[in-house]
Write a protein that holds these residues in place. Structure first.
Motif, short mmCIF file in Angstrom:
data_model
loop_
_atom_site.label_atom_id
_atom_site.label_comp_id
_atom_site.label_asym_id
_atom_site.label_seq_id
_atom_site.Cartn_x
_atom_site.Cartn_y
_atom_site.Cartn_z
N SER A 179 -19.56 16.18 -16.26
CA SER A 179 -18.28 15.66 -15.79
C SER A 179 -18.16 15.79 -14.28
N ASP A 180 -17.37 14.91 -13.68
CA ASP A 180 -17.13 14.97 -12.23
C ASP A 180 -15.84 15.72 -11.89
N GLN A 181 -15.21 16.36 -12.89
CA GLN A 181 -13.97 17.09 -12.65
C GLN A 181 -14.23 18.32 -11.78
N THR A 183 -13.45 21.31 -12.31
CA THR A 183 -13.90 22.45 -13.10
C THR A 183 -15.42 22.47 -13.22
N PHE A 184 -16.06 21.34 -12.93
CA PHE A 184 -17.52 21.24 -12.95
C PHE A 184 -18.10 21.16 -11.54
N GLY A 185 -17.28 21.49 -10.53
CA GLY A 185 -17.75 21.45 -9.15
C GLY A 185 -17.53 20.13 -8.45
N GLY A 186 -16.83 19.21 -9.09
CA GLY A 186 -16.62 17.90 -8.49
C GLY A 186 -15.56 17.89 -7.41
N PHE A 187 -15.47 16.78 -6.71
CA PHE A 187 -14.48 16.60 -5.64
C PHE A 187 -14.14 15.12 -5.55
N TYR A 188 -13.22 14.75 -4.67
CA TYR A 188 -12.84 13.34 -4.56
C TYR A 188 -12.53 12.96 -3.13
#
Length: 340
Positions: free
Chosen positions: A226-228, A230-235
Motif C-alpha cells: 500500500s502507498d498509505q 502507515t506503510f511509509g508512503g507520502f503524497y
C-alpha cells in the motif's frame, strides 16, 4: 465560516465527540512540535491550536500538517480541514448507501465495470478456485472487507504457496475475503516507485448534474503493498493540470524532494492521461449519486485509469506551505461547488 450550510447540530455533535476523545498530552506535544519547527512560543501555539479547534473547525493534526502556526487568518480560511470535511460527508453522503463504499466486496460488485481487473470472493469450499486464480495471475492482493488507511491489505506470490488448502483456510480465518489482480501501473508512475501501485486521490463532489474535482493528491509508496502513510508512503498535491505542486510530505514530518528509493524528483511529476482521469471521475461519481462527496482512489495504467476504491469519508489532502511555498488551500473550490 458560516455553519448554516453544513448544519449546526452535526457540528455540535462532532465537537462533543472530539471533546470526549481529546488527549491533552498529545495536543501539548503537537504544540511543542509546531513551536520548534516554526520558532514560536509553545504556550502561544497551544492556545492558538485550542482556539482554532474550538471555534474555527481546525483539527489538531490539520494545524500541524498545514503549518497554521505561520499562516495569517486569511490564509488559514482557504484551507479545507477534517472537521469541515466530516460535516460535508455527514450531510451529502446518504447513510443508506455508505455501506457500498465501506465494504470492499460491495464496492467491487457495485463498481465492477470500472475496476478493470479480475477479482473474487473467498468462501468456504472454493480453495480450488482461489488456487486457479492465484496461479494464473502469479501475484494477488487480498483485502479484508472493512478497513482503512491500507490496513487489512496483503500481497501473496503463488510460487511461495505450497499448501493451498491451508492458505485458503488462513484467508477465511483472517477475514481476507476479497482477492484482486495486481494493477499494472503506467510507466510514469512506476518510474517513481515500481514496487507499489501508486494511487491518485481525487476528491470530488457530484451536485446531481456535474462532477466537481475539488482537490487532487498523488500518493507514492515505498515498495509495500500500500502507498498509505502507515506503510511509509507520502503524497504531493497536484494542480489543475495534474502536475505536482512541490516535494512530497506526510503527517510525520518527513519531506521528500526526491523519492527515497528511485531518486525521482517529486516536483517534476506529471500525472499521465490527466484528461482521461477527469472524465473517469465524472463517470464513477454518477454510479451512486446518493453519495455525493467522495475521495476516489484511482490508478493510471497504460490503458487508462482504473478504480481502486471510493471513500465516502473523503478525508483531506492539502498544501503544506513550508514545503511548497504555497500559502493557500482548496476550500474556495469546495465552497464554489457545494455552496456552504
Amino acid at each position: 465560516m458560516s455553519q448554516q450550510g453544513l448544519g449546526l447540530s452535526s457540528r455540535l455533535r462532532y465537537l462533543a465527540g472530539r471533546a470526549r476523545r481529546i488527549d491533552v498530552g498529545s495536543v501539548v506535544d503537537r504544540a511543542k512540535e509546531a513551536a520548534e519547527l516554526h520558532d514560536k512560543w509553545t504556550p502561544a501555539v497551544l492556545v492558538d491550536m485550542l482556539w482554532q479547534a474550538g471555534f474555527r473547525n481546525v483539527g489538531f493534526q490539520d494545524y500541524i500538517d498545514y503549518d497554521f502556526a505561520i499562516l495569517t487568518r486569511a490564509e488559514r480560511d482557504t484551507y479545507m480541514t477534517h472537521p469541515v470535511s466530516n460535516q460535508i460527508s455527514q450531510k451529502y453522503d446518504h447513510p443508506d448507501f455508505r455501506h457500498l463504499f465501506q465494504d470492499k466486496i460491495a464496492f467491487d460488485r457495485t463498481f465492477d465495470p470500472f475496476l478493470r481487473r479480475e477479482w473474487m470472493v473467498v468462501e468456504p469450499g472454493n480453495a480450488a478456485e482461489v488456487r486457479a486464480l492465484a496461479e494464473r495471475l502469479g501475484t494477488i492482493v487480498t483485502k479484508e472487507p472493512v478497513g482503512q488507511a491500507g490496513t487489512g491489505v496483503h500481497r501473496y506470490h503463488a510460487a511461495e504457496i505450497d499448501d493451498w488448502d491451508g492458505f485458503h483456510r488462513g484467508l477465511l480465518e483472517r477475514g481476507e475475503l476479497l482477492i484482486e489482480e495486481v494493477i499494472r501501473q503506467h510507466p510514469d508512475l512506476a518510474a517513481v516507485c515500481p514496487g507499489t501501485v501508486n494511487t491518485t486521490r481525487v476528491t470530488a463532489f457530484f451536485d446531481g448534474e456535474r462532477t466537481h474535482i475539488l482537490a487532487m493528491a498523488q500518493k507514492f509508496g515505498r515498495g509495500a503493498v500500500s502507498d498509505q502513510m502507515t506503510f511509509g508512503g507520502f503524497y504531493t498535491m497536484l494542480d489543475e493540470h495534474g502536475h505536482a505542486t512541490g516535494p512530497g510530505y506526510d503527517s510525520h514530518g518527513h519531506v521528500h524532494a526526491t523519492h527515497p528509493d528511485s531518486g525521482a524528483v517529486i516536483a517534476d511529476f506529471q500525472l499521465p492521461l490527466f484528461d482521461e482521469v477527469a472524465a473517469f471521475v465524472d463517470q464513477v461519481a454518477r454510479v451512486v449519486p446518493q453519495v455525493q462527496y467522495v475521495g476516489w482512489d484511482i490508478v493510471v495504467t497504460p490503458e487508462g485509469p482504473v478504480l481502486v476504491e471510493g471513500n465516502w469519508g473523503a478525508g483531506v489532502y492539502e498544501n503544506k506551505p513550508s514545503v511548497t511555498g504555497i500559502r493557500t488551500g482548496h476550500k474556495p473550490r469546495y465552497r464554489a461547488a457545494i455552496g456552504f
